[in-house]
Design a protein around this motif. Structure first.
Motif, mmCIF file in Angstrom:
data_model
loop_
_atom_site.group_PDB
_atom_site.id
_atom_site.type_symbol
_atom_site.label_atom_id
_atom_site.label_comp_id
_atom_site.label_asym_id
_atom_site.label_seq_id
_atom_site.Cartn_x
_atom_site.Cartn_y
_atom_site.Cartn_z
ATOM 1 N N ILE A 3 0.248 -2.031 1.621
ATOM 2 C CA ILE A 3 0.661 -1.568 0.306
ATOM 3 C C ILE A 3 -0.388 -0.749 -0.400
ATOM 4 C CG2 ILE A 3 1.042 -2.511 -2.020
ATOM 5 C CD1 ILE A 3 3.488 -2.244 -0.337
ATOM 6 N N GLY A 4 -1.637 -0.904 -0.014
ATOM 7 C CA GLY A 4 -2.729 -0.194 -0.682
ATOM 8 C C GLY A 4 -2.337 1.213 -1.061
ATOM 9 N N GLU A 5 -1.450 1.751 -0.262
ATOM 10 C CA GLU A 5 -0.912 3.088 -0.425
ATOM 11 C C GLU A 5 0.116 3.044 -1.531
ATOM 12 O OE1 GLU A 5 -1.966 4.897 2.062
ATOM 13 O OE2 GLU A 5 -0.971 6.704 1.410
ATOM 14 N N SER A 6 -0.319 3.195 -2.752
ATOM 15 C CA SER A 6 0.678 2.869 -3.752
ATOM 16 C C SER A 6 1.057 4.052 -4.600
ATOM 17 C CB SER A 6 0.133 1.766 -4.626
ATOM 18 O OG SER A 6 -1.232 1.981 -4.803
ATOM 19 N N ASP A 7 0.616 5.237 -4.199
ATOM 20 C CA ASP A 7 0.991 6.393 -4.994
ATOM 21 C C ASP A 7 2.504 6.417 -5.095
ATOM 22 O OD1 ASP A 7 -1.718 8.311 -4.179
ATOM 23 O OD2 ASP A 7 -1.082 6.591 -2.982
ATOM 24 N N PRO A 8 3.008 6.658 -6.289
ATOM 25 C CA PRO A 8 4.459 6.568 -6.467
ATOM 26 C C PRO A 8 5.184 7.503 -5.529
ATOM 27 C CG PRO A 8 3.371 7.540 -8.394
ATOM 28 C CD PRO A 8 2.316 7.013 -7.503
ATOM 29 N N LEU A 22 -4.394 8.634 2.602
ATOM 30 C CA LEU A 22 -5.042 7.944 3.685
ATOM 31 C C LEU A 22 -4.483 6.560 3.780
ATOM 32 C CD1 LEU A 22 -8.733 8.834 3.075
ATOM 33 C CD2 LEU A 22 -7.355 9.397 5.036
ATOM 34 N N PRO A 24 -4.993 2.727 4.237
ATOM 35 C CA PRO A 24 -6.130 1.820 4.226
ATOM 36 C C PRO A 24 -6.335 1.495 5.692
ATOM 37 C CG PRO A 24 -4.188 0.823 3.230
ATOM 38 C CD PRO A 24 -3.793 2.159 3.707
ATOM 39 N N PHE B 37 0.636 -7.272 -4.244
ATOM 40 C CA PHE B 37 1.788 -6.911 -3.426
ATOM 41 C C PHE B 37 1.892 -7.875 -2.257
ATOM 42 C CE2 PHE B 37 1.052 -3.093 -5.737
ATOM 43 C CZ PHE B 37 2.294 -2.503 -5.862
ATOM 44 N N VAL B 44 -1.683 -8.359 -0.858
ATOM 45 C CA VAL B 44 -2.643 -7.305 -1.116
ATOM 46 C C VAL B 44 -2.941 -7.285 -2.609
ATOM 47 C CG1 VAL B 44 -2.946 -4.809 -1.210
ATOM 48 C CG2 VAL B 44 -1.959 -5.858 0.810
ATOM 49 N N GLY B 67 -5.832 4.271 -2.421
ATOM 50 C CA GLY B 67 -5.840 2.857 -2.110
ATOM 51 C C GLY B 67 -6.764 2.040 -2.993
ATOM 52 N N SER B 71 -3.448 4.168 -9.108
ATOM 53 C CA SER B 71 -2.044 4.452 -9.433
ATOM 54 C C SER B 71 -1.279 3.184 -9.774
ATOM 55 C CB SER B 71 -1.361 5.157 -8.267
ATOM 56 O OG SER B 71 -1.841 6.462 -8.155
ATOM 57 N N VAL B 72 -1.599 2.101 -9.080
ATOM 58 C CA VAL B 72 -0.925 0.837 -9.373
ATOM 59 C C VAL B 72 -1.242 0.401 -10.797
ATOM 60 C CG1 VAL B 72 -0.668 -1.570 -8.683
ATOM 61 C CG2 VAL B 72 -0.961 0.176 -6.947
ATOM 62 N N LEU B 75 1.100 2.257 -13.019
ATOM 63 C CA LEU B 75 2.461 1.732 -12.894
ATOM 64 C C LEU B 75 2.571 0.369 -13.567
ATOM 65 C CD1 LEU B 75 3.319 2.725 -9.220
ATOM 66 C CD2 LEU B 75 4.172 3.767 -11.308
ATOM 67 N N LEU B 80 6.240 -0.621 -14.153
ATOM 68 C CA LEU B 80 7.105 -0.017 -13.145
ATOM 69 C C LEU B 80 6.789 -0.526 -11.746
ATOM 70 C CD1 LEU B 80 7.278 3.703 -14.346
ATOM 71 C CD2 LEU B 80 9.124 2.031 -14.331
ATOM 72 N N PRO B 84 7.963 -5.424 -3.475
ATOM 73 C CA PRO B 84 7.256 -6.696 -3.353
ATOM 74 C C PRO B 84 5.999 -6.823 -4.225
ATOM 75 C CG PRO B 84 6.657 -5.272 -1.548
ATOM 76 C CD PRO B 84 7.649 -4.526 -2.371
ATOM 77 N N PHE B 119 3.781 12.616 -13.382
ATOM 78 C CA PHE B 119 3.415 12.276 -12.014
ATOM 79 C C PHE B 119 2.842 13.479 -11.298
ATOM 80 C CE2 PHE B 119 6.705 9.228 -13.097
ATOM 81 C CZ PHE B 119 6.147 8.056 -12.654
ATOM 82 N N GLN B 120 2.375 13.187 -10.097
ATOM 83 C CA GLN B 120 1.745 14.223 -9.290
ATOM 84 C C GLN B 120 2.732 15.295 -8.862
ATOM 85 O OE1 GLN B 120 -0.346 12.656 -5.952
ATOM 86 N NE2 GLN B 120 -0.545 14.623 -4.956
ATOM 87 N N THR B 124 9.807 16.106 -7.221
ATOM 88 C CA THR B 124 10.608 14.906 -7.005
ATOM 89 C C THR B 124 10.838 14.156 -8.306
ATOM 90 O OG1 THR B 124 8.562 13.819 -6.389
ATOM 91 C CG2 THR B 124 9.972 14.532 -4.600
ATOM 92 N N ASP B 202 -0.836 10.825 -13.984
ATOM 93 C CA ASP B 202 -1.248 10.357 -12.663
ATOM 94 C C ASP B 202 -1.381 11.567 -11.737
ATOM 95 O OD1 ASP B 202 -1.762 9.055 -10.349
ATOM 96 O OD2 ASP B 202 -0.015 7.747 -10.396
#
Lengths: 325, 342, 364
Positions: A3-8, A22, A24, B37, B44, B67, B71-72, B75, B80, B84, B119-120, B124, B202
């Motif tokens: 999940i580390g990859e959490s960019d929306p 990247l 993790p 998560f 995580v 990572g 960003s989390v 959110l 948001l 999980p 957002f970035q 989208t 973000d």
């Protein structure tokens, strides 16, 4: 993928290849593992997919049942003397006669068990053969269109469009009239199903090829001088396989239910040829007086379709490179 | 130069933006926020106990590599985070209310209204089947009781404010008719439509070219001074932070490793990670000097090292680093660093 | 009219004066198909008359924003993209005139490193096959020998030899990019096109890969065409830097010279737009107006004139020549000699330094 990859935005990425960011890193352990081929990896993953394995088990059971029908069925339904037309007509399901009348009998005294076992032959033969041939045709046509592009692509895709618009029932009726003297034979059904089915696969494969052809790894292969044939077979096809295999399994399920539907409507196999669909149709002529003749073939149809969908699901997961092995 | 003077013609009352504050004068105060998560391989801890505060009209930059949980964090503030993932603890005090405790209904009232987000990827984030004007107008009408024509007029004003040329015409465009820079302007217009007191950006310019990035950064700066919006700027680009932010937070593996005003942190970084990060950027005009490298890679969030998570990559590692996690210590000058060196 | 960089003679460190690759008037157009019959209804002029020379051993940087044609230029040189017209000479051989088998042989010398470490590695191939595929198609049939070579190159790029049997998804972005570098190196090329090799990577990993590329250049005597949108990365690595705008060369000079004395207004804007990580360095920024025009229908005359703060009548009427304004410094601008003074005046008056309002570009 952790999940580390959490960019929306990473959630929106549908492609099997992530394009940014990247992971993790999973610091790989230093021991050189035995090199597993993609096929072995897929099998290992499939074995861990419980529903997929259940589905696969059911399918293997049904196929074996169909192959060995003459040995295991209590009656030979194509032999007018083997059924007990007077003693067993409309016999209700009973546990007393072993397998024979476990599911009851129809008004000709044919045991439903026998109908199901024999019916599996044509049901599975038609759906498997038709789907596999349409897949082969579809992969070749779609692959050529997607890989070469240009006018080849335009031409082939117009042909595909035509085939996609063919009305299934009309084609069947015309084919029966022209080639079958008004009768629908097993071979005719297979051919018609193939004709109707390949275009879907072709369109799917074409799309995959088109996007894979422009992937950077294909370009990388070209840049070291790899031939087109090798690019197709080593780089594009293995990556296009997953959606195709999934579509094929679903195609089998679709063909099974479509075959049952045309039988039911009376456009399909003709007596005495028996599939699960004709068994259902036969029961409907009896206005469902005897429920068991309708219900049991229906139950088997449902189980088969669900099992195939499980297999499709399992394959889809097993062929996903990113899932853990 | 079609309009001289202030482009912010639909200016708002700055007092409105700064009206609601927490007792300390901060608009947003995050305390010990934890967002976790659940994955197949374990939990995580994407964000693991971070604190931050932003005063009205100020900009807080959050930097870190992919990572790291930046960003989390954003959110989580917007609530948001979907399963999980979940907010496992902490407080997000905004306007005197703890956002963590609000109901979804109350949160909807805040989202897009008091806090909005850009957002970035502006492609989208916009719905391809509606015109951009329609989408921005919709955002206004959800939160404000205005007529359709009033909303439309407001959208045109907003488009003009964010520098979209011939706004009367562009409101009728679909997202695919616009360039990336223009779409990002639309997103900013939408985010500002209701004059939020907090704007979360973000990676707002990561997908854009430098000359377009320059335009967008200037725009955000301009709006910030004129509307007095607080900005939470999340980015991996230290240059952008240096230019935009008043304060900066450096994150690594879900935790804050350094925090302070931009000048101190970027000119005189304390934490070895910040030092490494800053010296690994090639900067213009500096040549033939080998780039500094932070050895190794970010550890897997499922398997974080014991003690300080940066220890395995740290040039100044000591015995204690592998044993005990350092606290976020306040150093002289007000900068905080999470490191045993201090 | 189109002069080239041939006459430049300043030797760079490591770079000789021998021209390895020479590109002349290169054009790559993409047809736009439309209608039922898919007829050509227009063209995207991605690369529109670009000329430059790359000397053996040097790093030639190519910068510009998205859609300027830098990537297409790189791909056309490797014939991954069909050139519309122009000449590409590699070691004196016309690359565009080679037949397929000659081209295959040439490919050993010219390799590419891609931007995206995810899509550039076939997810269904183990790393050993990915790196070794080129060796295989170029005649190294023996599996053992191939594996040994692959292992050697894995160690060269700083990865463990054991990784040969692993699949790409088991690696992080930085590691995957190293695999891509190993693949490019395996054929022992003379020339590598680095197409934004670090822009998808995190900052700390970026510097690892950049250092690796520098080391490899020394070790294997490589010549790089380094393509990037990030001027600071290009400038760091390159001996000479070319700036592209909308399919054309805007400026070409040594890295130091370009940074210290940019002459084209676009280069000036590009340099000033890069946010500096040092909060004390705050120069007045030149903010360009509007967006890059469409390459389907580029502006007449100078392509930059729609966004140029110092454009005048001549810019619309006449296309500026790519001329050597100072020794080894080429610029395509009518006002190159006076651009520095003019731009400074514009910035001082505030005319070119505000983001808004945006002048209506052709796309507006």
């Amino acid at each position: 993928m952790a999940i580390g990859e959490s960019d929306p935005q990473s959630r929106a990425v549908l492609s099997p290849f992530r394009t940014t960011g990247l992971s993790p890193n999973r610091e790989a352990d230093p021991i050189a593992t035995r090199q597993l081929t993609q096929l072995q990896l897929a099998w290992i993953r499939l074995r861990r997919h419980r529903l997929g394995m259940i589905g696969l088990g059911v399918m293997i059971f049904l196929v074996l049942m169909a192959i060995f029908a003459p040995l295991i069925a209590p009656e030979n339904i194509y032999d007018p003397n083997s059924n007990d037309i007077f003693g067993a007509a409309d016999k209700a399901p009973t546990l007393h006669d072993g397998l024979r009348y476990l599911f009851g009998a129809d008004n000709l005294g044919r045991s439903v068990t026998s109908l199901i076992i024999w019916g599996a032959r044509y049901t599975l033969l038609i759906s498997f053969t038709a789907t596999i041939t349409s897949t082969l045709i579809g992969v070749v046509v779609g692959g050529v269109a997607g890989f070469y592009g240009g006018w080849v692509d335009s031409l082939l895709m117009r042909v595909v469009d035509v085939f996609l618009t063919l009305p299934a029932l009309s084609v069947l009726l015309v084919a029966a009239a022209v080639f079958g003297h008004g009768n629908t034979t097993v071979l005719l059904v297979i051919i018609v199903f193939t004709v109707l089915g390949w275009a879907y696969i072709a369109r799917l494969v074409r799309g995959s090829f088109l996007s894979l052809r422009s992937m950077e790894f294909t370009e990388a292969a070209r840049s070291v001088g790899v031939s087109n044939a090798r690019i197709i077979f080593r780089h594009i096809l293995p990556n296009a396989l997953r959606p195709v295999l999934v579509a094929t399994t679903l195609g089998i399920a679709g063909n099974i239910s479509f075959e049952a539907a045309i039988d039911f409507l009376g456009f399909g196999l003709q007596y005495p040829d028996t599939s699960w669909g004709t068994a259902l149709a036969f029961a409907s002529q009896e206005q469902f007086r005897v429920w068991w003749v309708t219900v049991w073939p229906g139950v088997f149809l449902t189980i088969t379709i669900v099992a195939i969908n499980f297999v499709g699901d399992g394959l889809s997961d097993a062929l996903d490179v990113r899932s853990k092995n | 130069m079609r309009q001289g003077g202030s482009p912010i013609s639909v200016s708002t009352d700055p007092r409105e933006a700064s009206a609601g504050r927490n007792a300390s004068g901060n608009l947003l105060e995050v305390t010990d926020l934890k967002t976790y998560f659940k994955t197949m391989d374990g939990v995580v801890k994407a964000v693991d106990g971070i604190d931050m505060a932003i005063a009205p009209g100020k900009t807080l930059g959050v930097v870190g590599e992919s990572g790291c949980g930046k960003s989390v964090t954003s959110l989580s503030i917007m609530r948001l985070v979907d399963l999980p993932g979940w907010i496992a603890g902490g407080q997000i005090k905004f306007d005197g209310k703890d956002l963590v405790k609000l109901s979804e209904e109350e949160m909807r009232h805040i989202r897009g209204n008091k806090i909005s987000m850009i957002f970035q990827e502006p492609m989208t984030s916009l719905n391809p089947v509606f015109t951009v004007g329609n989408q921005v107008g919709e955002a206004i009408r959800v939160h404000r009781k205005v007529s359709k024509s009033e909303a439309e007029a407001r959208v045109v004003d907003l488009f003009r404010m964010v520098g979209i040329p011939s706004p009367e015409r562009r409101v009728k465009d679909y997202p695919h008719n616009m360039s990336g820079g223009m779409r990002q302007r639309v997103m900013i217009a939408m985010a500002l439509a209701l004059q939020p007191s907090l704007l979360i950006a973000d990676e707002p310019t990561t997908a854009l070219d430098v000359t377009i990035q320059a335009q967008i950064l200037e725009l955000i700066k301009d709006l910030r001074t004129k509307v007095n919006t607080a900005v939470l700027l999340i980015t991996h680009d230290i240059g952008v932070v240096a230019e935009m932010a008043d304060e900066v937070i450096v994150m690594y593996t879900g935790k804050v490793v350094e925090q302070g005003d931009v000048m101190s942190v970027l000119r005189n970084p304390k934490h070895p990670y910040t030092v490494g990060l800053l010296s690994s950027i090639p900067s213009l005009g500096v040549k033939n000097q080998r780039l500094n490298v932070i050895p190794g890679t970010v550890p897997s969030p499922l398997n974080l090292p014991k003690g300080c998570t940066f220890a395995p990559r740290c040039p100044h590692v000591m015995g204690i680093c592998h044993e005990q996690e350092p606290p976020l210590k306040t150093l002289e000058g007000g900068v905080k660093a999470k490191c045993w060196l201090y | 009219m189109q002069q080239t960089a041939e006459r430049q003679t300043t030797p760079q460190d490591g770079a000789s004066n021998e021209v390895l690759l020479s590109v002349r008037e290169l054009r790559t157009y993409f047809p736009i198909l439309g209608g039922v019959l898919r007829r050509k209804v227009g063209e995207v002029k991605a690369v529109d008359g670009v000329s430059f020379d790359i000397k053996r051993g040097e790093t030639f940087g190519l910068v510009g924003e998205s859609g300027c044609g830098k990537t297409t230029t790189g791909r056309t040189i490797l014939r991954l993209q069909k050139a519309t017209s122009g000449e590409i000479e590699f070691e004196g051989q016309n690359v565009l005139g080679l037949n397929p088998s000659q081209m295959k042989a040439r490919r050993r010398d010219m390799q590419i490193i891609f931007q995206d470490p995810y899509s550039s590695l076939n997810p269904r191939m183990p790393v050993g096959d990915i790196i070794g595929e080129g060796l295989r198609v170029h005649g190294m049939r023996d599996r053992r020998e191939r594996e040994k070579t692959v292992q050697y190159f894995l160690s060269v790029v700083g990865l463990r030899k054991e990784y040969v049997r692993r699949y790409p998804h088991e690696f992080s972005g930085g590691q995957r990019q190293r695999i891509g570098v190993a693949r490019a190196l395996a054929l022992r090329p003379k020339f590598i096109v680095c197409d934004e090799p670090v822009s998808a990577l995190d900052v700390s990993v970026q510097s690892q890969v950049l250092n690796l590329l520098e080391d490899l250049q020394k070790e294997f005597g490589l010549t790089y065409l380094f393509i990037a949108h990030d001027l600071s990365v290009v400038e760091y690595l390159s001996d000479r830097v070319a700036v592209m705008y909308l399919g054309k060369m805007a400026e070409l000079a040594t890295g130091d010279d370009l940074y210290a004395n940019p002459l084209h207004p676009y280069t000036k804007a590009l340099l000033s737009a890069i946010p500096n990580p040092d909060p004390l360095v705050r120069s007045k920024r030149i903010v360009l107006q509007g967006d890059v025009p469409s390459p389907i229908n580029p502006p007449s005359g100078c392509r930059f004139r729609t966004r140029c703060p110092i454009a005048y009548e001549r810019c619309a009427a006449e296309e500026p020549a790519f001329r050597e304004v100072r020794p080894a410094h080429f610029v395509a601008c009518h006002r190159a000699e006076e651009s520095t003074v003019l731009m400074a005046a514009k910035v001082a008056s505030g005319e070119a330094s505000t983001a808004m309002p945006v002048a209506a570009g052709p796309d507006a």
